[in-house]
Write a protein that holds these residues in place. Structure first.
Motif, PDB file in Angstrom:
ATOM      1  N   TYR A 146     -11.189 -17.737  -3.031  1.00 57.35           N
ATOM      2  CA  TYR A 146     -11.766 -16.695  -3.880  1.00 57.35           C
ATOM      3  C   TYR A 146     -12.563 -17.267  -5.047  1.00 57.35           C
TER       4      TYR A 146
ATOM      5  N   LEU B 174     -18.259   2.824  -5.030  1.00 58.96           N
ATOM      6  CA  LEU B 174     -17.025   2.172  -5.450  1.00 58.96           C
ATOM      7  C   LEU B 174     -15.975   2.243  -4.347  1.00 58.96           C
TER       8      LEU B 174
ATOM      9  N   ALA C  84     -16.898  -0.287  -1.701  1.00 61.63           N
ATOM     10  CA  ALA C  84     -16.636  -1.639  -2.193  1.00 61.63           C
ATOM     11  C   ALA C  84     -15.142  -1.958  -2.140  1.00 61.63           C
ATOM     12  N   CYS C  85     -14.314  -0.987  -2.509  1.00 60.52           N
ATOM     13  CA  CYS C  85     -12.859  -1.194  -2.454  1.00 60.52           C
ATOM     14  C   CYS C  85     -12.396  -1.394  -1.016  1.00 60.52           C
TER      15      CYS C  85
ATOM     16  N   THR D 234     -13.410  -4.843   0.292  1.00 56.22           N
ATOM     17  CA  THR D 234     -12.680  -5.885  -0.428  1.00 56.22           C
ATOM     18  C   THR D 234     -11.237  -5.964   0.055  1.00 56.22           C
TER      19      THR D 234
ATOM     20  N   ILE E 117     -20.035  -8.672  -3.022  1.00 53.16           N
ATOM     21  CA  ILE E 117     -19.017  -7.747  -3.526  1.00 53.16           C
ATOM     22  C   ILE E 117     -17.625  -8.268  -3.216  1.00 53.16           C
TER      23      ILE E 117
ATOM     24  N   ALA F 248     -15.228  -9.588  -6.300  1.00 54.70           N
ATOM     25  CA  ALA F 248     -14.100  -8.684  -6.546  1.00 54.70           C
ATOM     26  C   ALA F 248     -12.768  -9.376  -6.300  1.00 54.70           C
ATOM     27  N   THR F 249     -12.674 -10.135  -5.207  1.00 57.85           N
ATOM     28  CA  THR F 249     -11.410 -10.823  -4.931  1.00 57.85           C
ATOM     29  C   THR F 249     -11.117 -11.890  -5.986  1.00 57.85           C
TER      30      THR F 249
ATOM     31  N   ILE G 278      -9.886 -10.059  -9.220  1.00 58.68           N
ATOM     32  CA  ILE G 278      -8.566  -9.438  -9.086  1.00 58.68           C
ATOM     33  C   ILE G 278      -7.472 -10.481  -8.863  1.00 58.68           C
TER      34      ILE G 278
END
Length: 264
Positions: A9, A30, A33-34, A37, A147, A151-152, A155
Motif C-alpha cells: 500500500y 464515493l 471508490a469505496c 477499494t 484511487i 485510499a488503501t 486507511i
C-alpha cells in the motif's frame, strides 16, 4: 502478511498520489471508490496474504487465479448481462476441469484442505467483484489504480503502525526494498492497469478465462527453474486449461469483424 500489505500500500500509494491529486476521481463516485477499494485494495491482497499464512504456496498458485473465471462469469451474467455462448461454456468447462485436476493433485501432495484455502477463495471472489464492477461502471484503468492505491495507503498505514503485528525489523533492507518495489509497482500499479485495460477491451469473463493459464505456466516453469516434476493428473489439468484458453482466444478471433482480422 501485515508487513507485506504495508509495503504494497505504501509503495503504490506514494507513486499514484501525484496522479490522483492532479486529475482527481475522474467521475467516480464515493460509493464506487469505496467498492473498488474494498474489493481490489483490501479484499484480494489481505485474503491472499492470510491464505499463504495457513496453506502451502502451491494452493494459492492454483486457487487464486484458477477459480477466478468461474466467479467472474457468474457475476458478469448477473450484473453485466453478458451472454453465455456455446464457446464460452466450452471454454469454462475445460478450464474448470483443468483447475479441478490441478487442485486435486496439489491438495493430495500438500496435506489436503486447510483454512487458508477458504481465504484464497475469498480473495479470488473479491477480485472477481472488482473486475465486474470496473467493467460495469466503465472506470478508467489509471483512475481505478490511483484511487485504490491512495485510499488503501491512507486507511491502512495508521492502523498498521498503531495496532498490527510486524516483523519488518527482522528483514534486511534488500528484502524490504525488493518487496516494496514488487508489491507496490508491479503487483499493484502495472498489474491493475494492464488487467483493467484488458477487461475494458475483452470483457470481464473473457479476461479472467485467459488469466487462468497462470497455474499451468507456474507448473511448467517449476520444471525448469525448481526441478519439480509434474504428475500425470497435473499435466492433464494443464492441458485442459490450455485448450480452454485457446478456445476462448479462438472465439475472440471469430467474433472480430473481417476488417479487424485483415488489419492484423
Amino acid at each position: 502478511p501485515t508487513d507485506l500489505a504495508a509495503l504494497r500500500y505504501s509503495g503504490s500509494g506514494r507513486l499514484m498520489l501525484p496522479y490522483l491529486l492532479k486529475l482527481g476521481f475522474g467521475g467516480v463516485s464515493l460509493m464506487q471508490a469505496c467498492a473498488i477499494t474494498l474489493t481490489a485494495g483490501f479484499g484480494f491482497p489481505l485474503f491472499a496474504y492470510g491464505g499463504f499464512s495457513y496453506a502451502p504456496a502451491a494452493h494459492g498458485a492454483v486457487l487464486l487465479p484458477g477459480v477466478l473465471p468461474l466467479f467472474t462469469t457468474v457475476l458478469a451474467i448477473m450484473i453485466l448481462k453478458e451472454r453465455f455462448t456455446l464457446i464460452r461454456g466450452l471454454s469454462l468447462a475445460l478450464i474448470a476441469a483443468g483447475i479441478g485436476f490441478m487442485t486435486m493433485d496439489t491438495l493430495s501432495s500438500t496435506g489436503g484442505v486447510s483454512p487458508g484455502d477458504f481465504l484464497f477463495l475469498c480473495g479470488s471472489f473479491s477480485w472477481a467483484v472488482f473486475t465486474v464492477l470496473a467493467r460495469h461502471w466503465g472506470i478508467a484503468p489509471l483512475t481505478a489504480t490511483s484511487i485504490v492505491s491512495v485510499a488503501t495507503m491512507v486507511i491502512y498505514t495508521p492502523v498498521y503502525l498503531a495496532f498490527l503485528p510486524s516483523n519488518l525489523i527482522e528483514a534486511s533492507w534488500g528484502e524490504i526494498a525488493f518487496q516494496g518495489l514488487y508489491q507496490g509497482l508491479f503487483a499493484v500499479i502495472i498489474a491493475m492497469i494492464a488487467f483493467t485495460i484488458a477487461v475494458r477491451s475483452l470483457g470481464a469473463a473473457t479476461t479472467t478465462m485467459i488469466t487462468s493459464i497462470v497455474p499451468g505456466t507456474a507448473s511448467v516453469a517449476a520444471i525448469f527453474i525448481l526441478d519439480e516434476p509434474v504428475s500425470l493428473i497435473a499435466a492433464v489439468g494443464i492441458a485442459c486449461v490450455t485448450v480452454g484458453m485457446a478456445v476462448t482466444v479462438a472465439g475472440l478471433r471469430r467474433a472480430e469483424p473481417p476488417s479487424a482480422q485483415a488489419a492484423k
